[in-house]
Every structure is written in structure tokens, then in C-alpha cells.
Design a protein around this motif. Structure first.
Motif, short mmCIF file in Angstrom:
data_model
loop_
_atom_site.label_atom_id
_atom_site.label_comp_id
_atom_site.label_asym_id
_atom_site.label_seq_id
_atom_site.Cartn_x
_atom_site.Cartn_y
_atom_site.Cartn_z
N VAL A 36 43.55 83.58 81.78
CA VAL A 36 42.01 84.93 80.71
C VAL A 36 42.33 84.59 79.10
O VAL A 36 43.25 84.81 78.43
N LYS A 37 41.57 83.73 78.75
CA LYS A 37 41.46 83.98 77.04
C LYS A 37 40.91 84.67 76.19
O LYS A 37 41.71 85.50 74.96
N GLN A 38 39.79 85.77 76.81
CA GLN A 38 39.13 86.96 76.27
C GLN A 38 38.60 87.24 77.56
O GLN A 38 37.72 86.84 78.52
N ILE A 39 38.55 88.63 77.42
CA ILE A 39 37.18 89.44 77.92
C ILE A 39 36.78 89.96 76.68
O ILE A 39 37.27 90.49 75.89
N THR A 40 35.38 90.24 78.03
CA THR A 40 33.53 90.52 76.35
C THR A 40 33.50 91.48 77.11
O THR A 40 32.91 91.26 78.49
N SER A 41 32.98 92.32 76.67
CA SER A 41 32.13 93.44 77.15
C SER A 41 30.46 94.07 76.44
O SER A 41 30.72 93.88 75.01
N VAL A 42 29.56 93.00 76.87
CA VAL A 42 28.08 93.09 76.29
C VAL A 42 27.28 94.81 76.92
O VAL A 42 26.88 94.61 77.95
N SER A 43 25.24 94.86 75.88
CA SER A 43 25.07 95.41 76.45
C SER A 43 24.16 94.42 77.21
O SER A 43 23.70 93.34 77.30
N ASP A 44 23.24 95.68 77.72
CA ASP A 44 21.97 95.25 78.60
C ASP A 44 20.52 94.42 78.11
O ASP A 44 19.80 94.89 77.59
N ASP A 45 20.93 93.24 77.12
CA ASP A 45 20.59 92.40 75.69
C ASP A 45 20.53 91.27 76.04
O ASP A 45 21.69 90.58 76.45
N ALA A 46 19.21 90.51 76.65
CA ALA A 46 19.83 89.13 76.76
C ALA A 46 20.26 88.08 76.04
O ALA A 46 20.85 86.81 75.68
N ASP A 47 19.60 88.54 74.30
CA ASP A 47 20.38 87.64 73.46
C ASP A 47 21.93 88.07 73.09
O ASP A 47 22.79 87.13 73.10
N HIS A 48 22.10 89.01 73.47
CA HIS A 48 23.73 89.24 73.00
C HIS A 48 24.74 88.65 74.23
O HIS A 48 25.53 87.97 73.90
N ILE A 49 23.72 88.65 76.01
CA ILE A 49 24.60 88.11 76.88
C ILE A 49 24.10 86.44 76.52
O ILE A 49 25.15 85.88 76.92
N ILE A 50 23.09 86.29 75.73
CA ILE A 50 23.48 85.20 75.37
C ILE A 50 24.51 83.98 74.53
O ILE A 50 24.90 82.96 74.68
N GLU A 51 24.76 84.86 73.55
CA GLU A 51 25.21 85.36 72.55
C GLU A 51 26.47 84.96 73.30
O GLU A 51 27.77 83.77 72.55
N ALA A 52 27.32 85.70 73.86
CA ALA A 52 28.23 86.01 74.50
C ALA A 52 28.50 84.89 75.52
O ALA A 52 29.78 84.14 75.45
N LEU A 53 28.22 84.35 76.36
CA LEU A 53 28.27 82.86 77.05
C LEU A 53 28.02 82.06 76.34
O LEU A 53 28.74 81.05 76.65
N SER A 54 27.45 81.53 74.80
CA SER A 54 27.21 80.47 74.66
C SER A 54 28.73 80.60 74.13
O SER A 54 29.59 79.64 73.29
#
Length: 415
Positions: A36-54
Motif C-alpha cells: 500500500v503506497k498511500q491511504i487517503t480519507s476524503v469527504s462526501d464531496d464529488a470534487d474531492h473524490i475525483i481529485e483523490a482518485l486522479s
């Protein structure tokens, strides 16, 4: 092979729940050869999810997502994934039938938001969730694998064990990642490092040594990876045994298990039983022991005795002992341990009495003063400890100190 874990949910970021999913997933991925390279937690926000996935796609070949797949408006994960992958939504007939069957089984009315659980991005592979209504979605995207799973732990764990891990093993030729863990106690991290410095300096670049400190204990973890598991184990074992020989008095067990589990294993093997008598720890020692399956073969039970009355009636502490020396004293804790051993009819017993804080301390017995005693067939040994002024830490430190004393006596009895 690198993976990234993304957990979605405001409840994680505000501290309402603890993200246990990531730790469990990382351990399981590591076991099959995926780091596992990184673990990320993000809010219920579409832009935040897209940025994290990108960003995750730039770092890892496998991306595992949990959370945001429920029936309410704040559960936006699958719609965000459809936007990210430029897919339309479709209603999956198999998922819908599964959801309907669940509602039928529990005789509950079904509304449109429940039916929408069957809506998935067109283009993903749907993996049925046998333990819930939210389906798992698998995306193959530009030689990356992205998997979205429910955040409910038992649903995620089932999907990982039964579906995701087997599919990942089939999809990639994975290396072996091998860890050797040595659990130590009664020696601080810096002193431990000093003792084994020469061995650490001699390690080849392929073997990494990590220090994992916890109250009263340090885990030493030797790690390596490659194709030949037998060869990896043999190489690591050479250095592991050098370390063990150097610090043998402080070695608890050569395994990645908890201190209390090591004690249970030793006592079970020898056919010994254990009981507890707790005051300031409030049953925490019993909790540590009883979280392990099969503990009943060793652990008979215990008493949480705060009041003088219970110390006398349950554990047999003399009234004059309490009157003369007080509850937090060597004399009292010795009688508690002896009383527990007799009352619960066990081979060993451990007793703890102290001032956990933040108040209750005196000039001669400040907050953090703790007495611990362990009894066996040969008598009772006792020791005083002086911890800090933080209640939770004092309870944890007392429990670890008590377990360490049990282990020490077990080792002495074996010699």
C-alpha cells in the motif's frame, strides 16, 4: 505492485468513527504481495473524490475505495465514479433482484431510494454483495484496477476475502512479501536500537528493520520481498536469530501477536490457568485477554473490586490491611492476588491497585502510583510503578506492566 486505499465519508474526517477498514485492507493486501503506497480519507464531496482518485491513479496500479454507497443523498460515490469514468448509469437487474429479496426476507417495505441501490455506472463489473444491498463495482481503467466497496466493515471484509483478493491474485503475478516480527518488552526503543545497532548496520538493502513501539513493548519487524518464499524466510531468519540472541532477556515471542496472546499460548501449552483482580484498571486486563478466541482454556475469570467491601468479601483482603496501609499498597495488592488465586482456583493470578487519576493522589501516593502482584504456587511477587497523570495511559500502562510480570514469572518457572 502498489495499491492505494481511499475511504470516503465526513464521519471519518470529523472523528465520529475510526477508519479500521484501511488497516485491515492494507494487512490483507500485504499478505498477497501488494504494497500500500498511500491511504487517503476524503469527504462526501464529488470534487474531492475525483481529485483523490486522479492522484491515486498516478501512484498505484490498484485503488480500493470504501464508503458512500448507501441509499441516502449523501452517498454519492457511484455517481461520482460514473462522472469520473464518463459513464451513464444503469439499473442492474441482478442487484435489484438481490435487494428485493433482502426486503422480502425481512418483511420491510421498499421505496425508490432502495431500488436505486441497483443503479451502477454502465461499464463497471458488478460484484454481488451477499451481506448487504450496496453492490461492489470493479473498473478496469487504463491498466489500473479501481474497486468500490461498501464502508460497512463486515460487508467490505466479505467482499475482499471472497471476491477482490482472489481476483487480484489472478490478475497480477505478485511477489512474496515476508515479515518476521519479534515482540519485546521491558526495554525502550532507543536502548533496544543501541543493543542491536551492529546487526542493523549489517542488514542487506533487501531487508528492512522497523521499530514499532507501544506502551511497555517494542515490535521489531524484519521485512523483505521477492519471488522465492523459502529463500526469503531463510535470509531473514539469519538476522532474526542474531537479534534474538543479542536481546534474549527481553524477547517475548517470535510472532506478530499481542502480549496477552503470547501469555495465553504459553499457559495453554503448559495447562495453566489464570485469574485477575483489578481495581484501577477496571477490567481492562480481562478485556485484553478475553478478546482472543479460545481464551477460556486459560482464563477462569476475575473481579473488578474498587470498594474496600468488595476487596474484603470477594478477594479476602483483610480489613486491618486496608485500614493500616490503604487500597494502593503492596500489602493490599499481595492479598488481592492471593485471594483471586484461591477464590477462582487458578494456577496464576494477577492483581492491580493504583491511582489512575486525574485526582485522588496524595503527597506520598501521587497520581500514577500503581502496585501490581502476581501469585503462583510458589507465592506472590509484587512491584510498585510510578506512571504519569493521564488516566487512560495509566490504565494501559498498568495492564501492560501486569502482563509483563506474568510473562516474566512464567519464564522463570520454566527454568
Amino acid at each position: 505492485m502498489l495499491a492505494e486505499i481511499i475511504t470516503i465519508g465526513d464521519e471519518i474526517l470529523i472523528g465520529q468513527i475510526v477508519d479500521t477498514n484501511s488497516a485491515w485492507m492494507a494487512k490483507e493486501l500485504n499478505a498477497i504481495g501488494i504494497k500500500v503506497k498511500q491511504i487517503t480519507s476524503v469527504s462526501d464531496d464529488a470534487d474531492h473524490i475525483i481529485e483523490a482518485l486522479s492522484q491515486a491513479e498516478k501512484r498505484a496500479q490498484v485503488i480500493l475505495i470504501t464508503g458512500g454507497l448507501g441509499p441516502t443523498k449523501d452517498d454519492i460515490t457511484k455517481f461520482t465514479l460514473a462522472r469520473y469514468f464518463k459513464m451513464e448509469m444503469r439499473r442492474d437487474a441482478a442487484v435489484l433482484a438481490h435487494v428485493e429479496e433482502i426486503f422480502r426476507k425481512f418483511n420491510r417495505p421498499m421505496i425508490e431510494s432502495n431500488r436505486k441501490q441497483a443503479d451502477v455506472p454502465d461499464g463497471c463489473t458488478v460484484i454481488q454483495n451477499q451481506n448487504g444491498t450496496a453492490p461492489c463495482m470493479w473498473f478496469d481503467h487504463e491498466d489500473r484496477i479501481i474497486v468500490s466497496m461498501p464502508g460497512v466493515p463486515f460487508e467490505m471484509m466479505y467482499l475482499m476475502e471472497e471476491e477482490i483478493l482472489p481476483r487480484l491474485k489472478k490478475a497480477f503475478k505478485l511477489p512474496v512479501i515476508y515479515h518476521k516480527t519479534i515482540l519485546t518488552a521491558n526495554l525502550g526503543e532507543s536502548f533496544l536500537a543501541q543493543q542491536i545497532e551492529s546487526i542493523e548496520d549489517s542488514l542487506p538493502s533487501s531487508i528492512k528493520l522497523a521499530y514499532l513501539p507501544k506502551l511497555g513493548q517494542v515490535r521489531l519487524r524484519l521485512s523483505t520481498s521477492g519471488a522465492d518464499e523459502a529463500k526469503l524466510k531463510a535470509e531473514v531468519e539469519v538476522y532474526a536469530q542474531q537479534i534474538i540472541e543479542k536481546i534474549r532477556p527481553y524477547v517475548v515471542v517470535e510472532d506478530d501477536i499481542a502480549l496477552e496472546k503470547a501469555i495465553l499460548d504459553i499457559m495453554e501449552k503448559k495447562g495453566l490457568t489464570l485469574s485477575t483482580a483489578e481495581s484501577c484498571t477496571g477490567g481492562y486486563i480481562a478485556h485484553l485477554i478475553t478478546q482472543h478466541p479460545g481464551c477460556s482454556t486459560v482464563y477462569a475469570g476475575g473481579a473488578v473490586a474498587y470498594s474496600y467491601e468488595l476487596k474484603e468479601s470477594v478477594l479476602g483482603v483483610k480489613a486491618e490491611t486496608l485500614a493500616k496501609y490503604g487500597a494502593v499498597s503492596e500489602q493490599t495488592v499481595i492479598e488481592m492476588a492471593a485471594g483471586a488465586k484461591t477464590h477462582f482456583k487458578t494456577d496464576y493470578s494477577v492483581a492491580v491497585s493504583g491511582i489512575a487519576g486525574p485526582d485522588g493522589g496524595t503527597e506520598d501516593k501521587p497520581v500514577g502510583t500503581v502496585w501490581i502482584a502476581v501469585a503462583n504456587k510458589d507465592g506472590v511477587v509484587s512491584k510498585q510503578f510510578s506512571f504519569g497523570n493521564k488516566r487512560v495511559q495509566n490504565i494501559e500502562r498498568s495492564a501492560i506492566a501486569a502482563l509483563t510480570m506474568i510473562l516474566k514469572l512464567l519464564k522463570e518457572d520454566a527454568n
